[in-house]
Design an enzyme around this catalytic site. Structure first.
Site, PDB file in Angstrom:
ATOM      1  N   HIS A 272      -3.760   7.528   2.005  1.00 43.76           N
ATOM      2  CA  HIS A 272      -4.235   5.744   1.651  1.00 43.76           C
ATOM      3  C   HIS A 272      -5.293   5.849   2.096  1.00 43.76           C
ATOM      4  CE1 HIS A 272      -4.124   1.576   0.653  1.00 43.76           C
ATOM      5  NE2 HIS A 272      -4.355   0.937   2.043  1.00 43.76           N
TER       6      HIS A 272
ATOM      7  N   ASN B  41     -10.016  -0.356   0.248  1.00 40.84           N
ATOM      8  CA  ASN B  41      -8.782  -0.772   0.129  1.00 40.84           C
ATOM      9  C   ASN B  41      -8.135  -1.071  -1.302  1.00 40.84           C
ATOM     10  OD1 ASN B  41      -6.438  -0.393   0.718  1.00 40.84           O
ATOM     11  ND2 ASN B  41      -6.068  -1.715   2.422  1.00 40.84           N
TER      12      ASN B  41
ATOM     13  N   CYS C 286       0.688  -1.962   0.086  1.00 44.39           N
ATOM     14  CA  CYS C 286       0.089   0.316  -0.295  1.00 44.39           C
ATOM     15  C   CYS C 286       1.471   1.122   0.191  1.00 44.39           C
ATOM     16  CB  CYS C 286      -1.455   0.544   1.404  1.00 44.39           C
ATOM     17  SG  CYS C 286      -2.344  -1.709   1.280  1.00 44.39           S
TER      18      CYS C 286
HETATM   19  O1  UT7 Z   1      -3.245  -1.115   3.543  1.00 43.51           O
HETATM   20  C1  UT7 Z   1      -3.493  -1.687   5.165  1.00 43.51           C
HETATM   21  C2  UT7 Z   1      -4.686  -2.781   5.485  1.00 43.51           C
HETATM   22  N1  UT7 Z   1      -5.211  -2.706   6.406  1.00 43.51           N
HETATM   23  C3  UT7 Z   1      -5.553  -1.800   6.766  1.00 43.51           C
HETATM   24  O2  UT7 Z   1      -5.735  -1.114   7.138  1.00 43.51           O
HETATM   25  C4  UT7 Z   1      -6.168  -2.829   8.049  1.00 43.51           C
HETATM   26  C5  UT7 Z   1      -6.383  -1.903   9.219  1.00 43.51           C
HETATM   27  N2  UT7 Z   1      -7.350  -2.979  10.382  1.00 43.51           N
HETATM   28  C6  UT7 Z   1      -9.045  -2.216  10.317  1.00 43.51           C
HETATM   29  O3  UT7 Z   1      -8.875  -1.403   9.508  1.00 43.51           O
HETATM   30  C7  UT7 Z   1      -9.477  -3.246  11.039  1.00 43.51           C
HETATM   31  O4  UT7 Z   1      -8.642  -3.537  12.158  1.00 43.51           O
HETATM   32  C8  UT7 Z   1     -11.136  -4.240  10.895  1.00 43.51           C
HETATM   33  C9  UT7 Z   1     -12.032  -3.735   9.623  1.00 43.51           C
HETATM   34  C10 UT7 Z   1     -10.173  -5.066   9.906  1.00 43.51           C
HETATM   35  C11 UT7 Z   1     -11.878  -5.126  11.900  1.00 43.51           C
HETATM   36  O5  UT7 Z   1     -12.468  -4.156  12.696  1.00 43.51           O
HETATM   37  P1  UT7 Z   1     -11.739  -4.207  14.405  1.00 43.51           P
HETATM   38  O6  UT7 Z   1     -13.085  -2.694  14.755  1.00 43.51           O
HETATM   39  O7  UT7 Z   1     -10.200  -4.239  14.355  1.00 43.51           O
HETATM   40  O8  UT7 Z   1     -12.403  -5.460  14.583  1.00 43.51           O
HETATM   41  P2  UT7 Z   1     -11.576  -6.416  15.279  1.00 43.51           P
HETATM   42  O9  UT7 Z   1     -10.519  -6.919  14.186  1.00 43.51           O
HETATM   43  O10 UT7 Z   1     -11.761  -6.109  16.790  1.00 43.51           O
HETATM   44  O11 UT7 Z   1     -13.024  -7.524  15.331  1.00 43.51           O
HETATM   45  C12 UT7 Z   1     -13.178  -6.967  16.136  1.00 43.51           C
HETATM   46  C13 UT7 Z   1     -15.057  -8.295  16.247  1.00 43.51           C
HETATM   47  C14 UT7 Z   1     -14.976  -9.468  16.003  1.00 43.51           C
HETATM   48  O12 UT7 Z   1     -15.286 -10.372  17.378  1.00 43.51           O
HETATM   49  P3  UT7 Z   1     -15.258 -11.096  18.836  1.00 43.51           P
HETATM   50  O13 UT7 Z   1     -13.815 -11.375  18.923  1.00 43.51           O
HETATM   51  O14 UT7 Z   1     -15.252  -9.939  19.629  1.00 43.51           O
HETATM   52  O15 UT7 Z   1     -16.497 -11.897  18.696  1.00 43.51           O
HETATM   53  C15 UT7 Z   1     -14.268 -10.323  15.158  1.00 43.51           C
HETATM   54  O16 UT7 Z   1     -15.185 -11.503  14.870  1.00 43.51           O
HETATM   55  O17 UT7 Z   1     -15.421  -8.518  14.967  1.00 43.51           O
HETATM   56  C16 UT7 Z   1     -15.676  -9.196  14.213  1.00 43.51           C
HETATM   57  N3  UT7 Z   1     -15.594  -8.990  13.014  1.00 43.51           N
HETATM   58  C17 UT7 Z   1     -16.713  -8.983  12.162  1.00 43.51           C
HETATM   59  N4  UT7 Z   1     -17.522  -8.796  12.790  1.00 43.51           N
HETATM   60  C18 UT7 Z   1     -18.867  -8.728  11.577  1.00 43.51           C
HETATM   61  C19 UT7 Z   1     -14.521  -8.650  12.136  1.00 43.51           C
HETATM   62  N5  UT7 Z   1     -14.941  -9.274  10.603  1.00 43.51           N
HETATM   63  C20 UT7 Z   1     -16.155  -8.511  10.952  1.00 43.51           C
HETATM   64  C21 UT7 Z   1     -16.793  -8.973   9.877  1.00 43.51           C
HETATM   65  N6  UT7 Z   1     -18.139  -9.228   9.950  1.00 43.51           N
HETATM   66  N7  UT7 Z   1     -16.300  -8.376   8.651  1.00 43.51           N
END
Ligand code: UT7
Length: 320
Positions: free
Chosen positions: A245, A275, A111
């Site tokens: 980005h 993204n 990225c």
């Molecule tokens: O170019 C760089 C590339 N990457 C990035 O920029 C990614 C940076 N990270 C993010 O954007 C975020 O971390 C995500 C959008 C990927 C995830 O959001 P988050 O608020 O950090 O969620 P999390 O990973 O802390 O997960 C919270 C909960 C989890 O459930 P539990 O364990 O609390 O029961 C996940 O399993 O949300 C769950 N979860 C979802 N639920 C519904 C994770 N993905 C999803 C989903 N739909 N798509």
């Protein structure tokens, strides 16, 4: 002597995949995706390839710059998803455009790729080696996304953007760039076979520790912006647009907050495209340019971050 952007372009696939469609095959919802990322839809390549999108975006940039393809000295394509291992994407773009004099190579910094391509182009121009450089960021990430992984498949999209940089009299701004390979395991894609018999043959997928990457971005992006401002003796108030980005709306908002700068200076289009990795900055730049938002003489900061880990920022003065 400095490099000035004199033309921009973008090309995204026709096919729109919205959040509710994704919710049909993984356990997620439109509401969750919007609230946690800001993404509403993304484009998915069907016929389009990394080369075809880069070439189309490049063609638009060259046309706007008012030069002919033979005037291009160098083509750099930032991509982590080339259609093939070689010939490189940039050589294929050269062939498509008829840029017969250009030296061409690809750059993979995920990225951060477009930002690093921009900084490389500036260095070639500052040294007097090149006068006209076409940089493109092009990605077909849908081919390496694990469509069963709700933690990643909701984020990414396909597309390409381009900028034509010309040598002009003007102030040369110093860049800031950094990498930390020890953090690399947070965001990986171990292997990618690219195209085979017309189909993408995928041998591995994007794997990500979302929280870790999120924290990395929220810390490093404002840091990079402050570093590049300091290097160039500028303040946040001197900057008209912060073109970051486009990974997650919450990352952009957190960066704006940490920099104590109003969010309206941080344009976003990730709602429409998700993204697109190395393509996100030039697609957004093209949108701002073509909609007339960028005015000649305004100062912009481009800031990238991603797998590697790598991050950085550059200041530029808008010249169109
Ligand atoms: O170019 C760089 C590339 N990457 C990035 O920029 C990614 C940076 N990270 C993010 O954007 C975020 O971390 C995500 C959008 C990927 C995830 O959001 P988050 O608020 O950090 O969620 P999390 O990973 O802390 O997960 C919270 C909960 C989890 O459930 P539990 O364990 O609390 O029961 C996940 O399993 O949300 C769950 N979860 C979802 N639920 C519904 C994770 N993905 C999803 C989903 N739909 N798509």
């Amino acid at each position: 002597m400095t490099g000035m952007i004199c033309g921009t372009g973008a090309c995204v696939p026709e096919r729109i995949l919205d959040n509710s469609e994704i919710a049909e095959f993984v356990d997620t919802s439109d509401q969750w995706i919007r609230e946690r990322t800001g993404v509403e839809q993304r484009r998915i390549a069907r016929e389009e390839t990394t080369v075809s999108m880069a070439a189309e975006a490049g063609r638009q940039a060259v046309e706007e710059a008012g030069i002919s393809p033979e005037d291009i000295d160098m083509i750099i394509t930032a991509t982590a998803t080339p259609d093939q291992i070689f010939p490189c994407t940039a050589c294929e773009v050269q062939k498509e455009l008829g840029a017969v004099r250009a030296v061409c190579f690809d750059m993979n910094a995920a990225c951060s790729g477009f930002l690093f391509a921009y900084q490389t182009a500036q260095a070639y121009i500052a040294s007097g080696i090149c006068r006209n450089i076409l940089i493109t960021g092009s990605e077909r990430l849908s081919g390496i996304v694990d469509w069963k992984d709700r933690g990643t498949c909701i984020l990414f999209g396909d597309g390409a953007g381009a900028a034509l940089i010309r040598a002009k009299e003007g102030k040369q701004y110093l860049p800031f760039a950094c990498s930390d390979g020890t953090g690399g395991s947070a965001l990986t894609c171990p292997g990618y076979a690219g195209k085979q018999d017309g189909d993408q043959k995928v041998i591995s997928h994007i794997s990500m520790d979302g929280r870790e990457v999120f924290q990395f971005a929220v810390r490093r992006v404002p840091e990079a912006v402050r570093e590049v401002l300091k290097k160039n003796d500028l303040k946040t108030e001197d900057i008209d647009w912060f073109v970051l980005h486009q990974a997650n709306q919450r990352i952009v908002e957190a960066a704006a907050k940490r920099l104590k700068t109003e969010i309206k200076k941080f344009p976003m289009n990730l709602q429409k495209y998700g993204n697109t990795s190395s393509a996100s900055i030039p697609i957004l730049l093209n949108e701002l340019n073509r909609s007339g938002k960028l005015k000649k003489g305004q100062k912009l900061i481009l800031a990238g971050f991603g797998a590697g880990l790598s991050w950085g920022a550059s200041v530029l003065e808008w010249g169109i």
